[in-house]
Design a protein around this motif. Structure first.
Motif, PDB file in Angstrom:
ATOM      1  N   TYR A 100     -10.580 -48.488 -16.401  1.00 21.23           N
ATOM      2  CA  TYR A 100     -10.834 -47.628 -15.249  1.00 21.23           C
ATOM      3  C   TYR A 100      -9.810 -46.506 -15.158  1.00 21.23           C
ATOM      4  N   ASN A 101      -8.631 -46.712 -15.742  1.00 25.19           N
ATOM      5  CA  ASN A 101      -7.572 -45.703 -15.704  1.00 25.19           C
ATOM      6  C   ASN A 101      -6.655 -45.868 -16.912  1.00 25.19           C
ATOM      7  N   ASN A 191      -9.286 -43.274 -12.643  1.00 22.76           N
ATOM      8  CA  ASN A 191     -10.122 -43.883 -11.595  1.00 22.76           C
ATOM      9  C   ASN A 191     -11.604 -43.833 -11.947  1.00 22.76           C
ATOM     10  N   ARG A 212      -3.420 -38.069  -8.550  1.00 25.27           N
ATOM     11  CA  ARG A 212      -4.424 -39.128  -8.700  1.00 25.27           C
ATOM     12  C   ARG A 212      -4.812 -39.757  -7.360  1.00 25.27           C
ATOM     13  N   GLU A 213      -3.838 -40.210  -6.583  1.00 26.13           N
ATOM     14  CA  GLU A 213      -4.141 -40.903  -5.332  1.00 26.13           C
ATOM     15  C   GLU A 213      -4.644 -39.948  -4.255  1.00 26.13           C
ATOM     16  N   SER A 216      -8.260 -39.351  -4.878  1.00 27.29           N
ATOM     17  CA  SER A 216      -9.051 -40.487  -4.371  1.00 27.29           C
ATOM     18  C   SER A 216      -9.279 -40.382  -2.865  1.00 27.29           C
TER      19      SER A 216
END
Length: 396
Positions: A100-101, A191, A212-213, A216
């Motif tokens: 997934y990452n 992700n 990244r976060e 999301s």
């Protein structure tokens, strides 16, 4: 133990180092035992001759970056131990070897007690950047230690420091593979979303893994919204918005190459999807001419200030940029706004955005405060490592 050249500090200048801050500024130095060359290992002592630490010397405002506050040999074992700790942290974060990452930062300079070094990983390729001559000179040892620590996880090590090393040092750094280079992939996964990585010609190491976060988070707010991704680079926020079921997504960047890569990344994840359109255009010109069709805007500009002497101009730039967004965003709109300038503090940035909001006369509320992810750790003794600041704002 090797006798490194000693650098003695002026009285009282050791105080920050006793609190484990890893920088020695040139103005703090009283004398050199012998004049070191750029990139040499040196031993730092206080005005009374007491040991403080061992580090890399370079010409400039930051004269020494401390590698260790202990009397120890800086050798292959030292690099391997430091890289092992960094690798173990990323495994703890669940970033290593995931379907997934497979994209993360493995070394974040002072945050991983390796000042002047950055390593990003894309699938089985590590892209290494030196920001200090000392790290340039040990690049081969670092690459060797890296593949020993990571095992089968890393097959290729690409060195990319032509534009990050001090140009006055005239080090003749050339980009290229230190290890491998045959079976590398140019598609990585973050992700569950795929993206092309151009570590040969792209900015930084090829992708901005520090968002990244925050990407999301944006995905959760995208449903049914018309999204504008300014300074889109390779389109990271854009394809997260599309997966979040945005109504439309427009990506803008002044670089035609960035727009080309954005389009390729969108096609990789959402082939034939007509919700996305990209424009190669200056950000301020686009903001001037656009209407009020957007109710979710992302402002993620490049660093407006890399040095303190341009801080005032940078803050004006942030004010101007955010003021345009406040002026144009639809009522009930959401603004994701960022600064990645290390010299711009959280307080500086918030004040610039506050001033822009006040100028617009809109009612604005902070709903999230953002920073860099855990694979960009901040050394608690080096607060300057907290470079990424972001706000999510609800605009009435």
């Amino acid at each position: 133990m090797t006798n490194y050249t000693k650098i003695q500090l002026k009285p009282g200048k050791e105080e920050s180092l006793k609190r484990f801050h890893p920088w020695v500024f040139s103005g703090a130095i009283a004398r050199f035992e012998t004049q070191p060359e750029e990139g040499d290992f040196v031993e730092v002592i206080d005005s009374k001759g007491n040991f403080i630490g061992i580090g890399h010397y370079q010409i400039g405002s930051i004269a020494v970056r401390i590698l260790s506050f202990e009397k120890e040999e800086i050798n292959d074992d030292f690099w391997k131990k430091r890289l092992q700790v960094a690798f173990d942290l990323r495994k703890t974060l669940g970033l290593v070897n995931g379907e997934y990452n497979n994209t993360y930062r493995l070394v974040h300079g002072e945050g991983d007690y390796l000042p002047g070094l950055v390593i990003d990983v894309y699938a089985h390729t590590a892209v290494m950047q030196a920001h200090a001559p000392g790290m340039h000179f040990v690049r081969e040892a670092l690459a060797k230690a890296l593949v020993e620590v990571a095992g089968a996880e890393i097959e290729n090590v690409y060195y990319k420091s032509e534009t990050t090393l001090p140009y006055k040092a005239e080090l003749g750094a050339e980009n290229g593979y230190l290890i491998g280079g045959v079976n590398q992939l140019d598609v990585a996964v973050e992700n569950g979303l795929k993206f092309h990585v151009d570590w040969l010609r792209g900015q930084k190491t090829g992708f901005f893994v520090d968002q990244r976060e925050n990407r999301s988070l944006l995905e959760k707010y995208s449903k049914g919204r018309s999204v504008l991704n300014m300074f889109c680079y390779t389109g990271g926020f854009s394809f997260y918005a599309m997966r979040g079921d945005a109504k439309l997504v427009h990506s803008v960047d002044s670089s035609a190459k960035a727009i080309d890569l954005t389009n390729k990344n969108v096609e990789l994840n959402f082939p034939g999807d007509e919700r996305h359109e990209a424009f190669a255009e200056d950000a301020f010109k686009y903001l001037d001419r656009m209407g009020d069709q957007y109710d979710l805007i992302i402002l993620d500009p490049p660093a407006f200030a890399k040095h303190k002497n341009v801080l005032r101009n940078a803050l004006q730039g942030y004010r101007k940029l955010n003021a345009k967004a406040f002026e144009k965003i639809k009522p009930g709109g959401i603004l994701f706004t960022f600064s990645c300038s290390q010299v711009v503090t959280k307080e500086n940035f918030r004040l610039a955005v506050f001033s822009a909001a006040a100028q617009s006369g809109r009612r604005v509320r902070i709903i999230h405060q953002m920073t860099q992810p855990a694979d960009h750790p901040i050394n608690i003794y080096h607060p300057e490592g907290e470079y990424l600041k972001g706000l999510v704002l609800y605009v009435e």
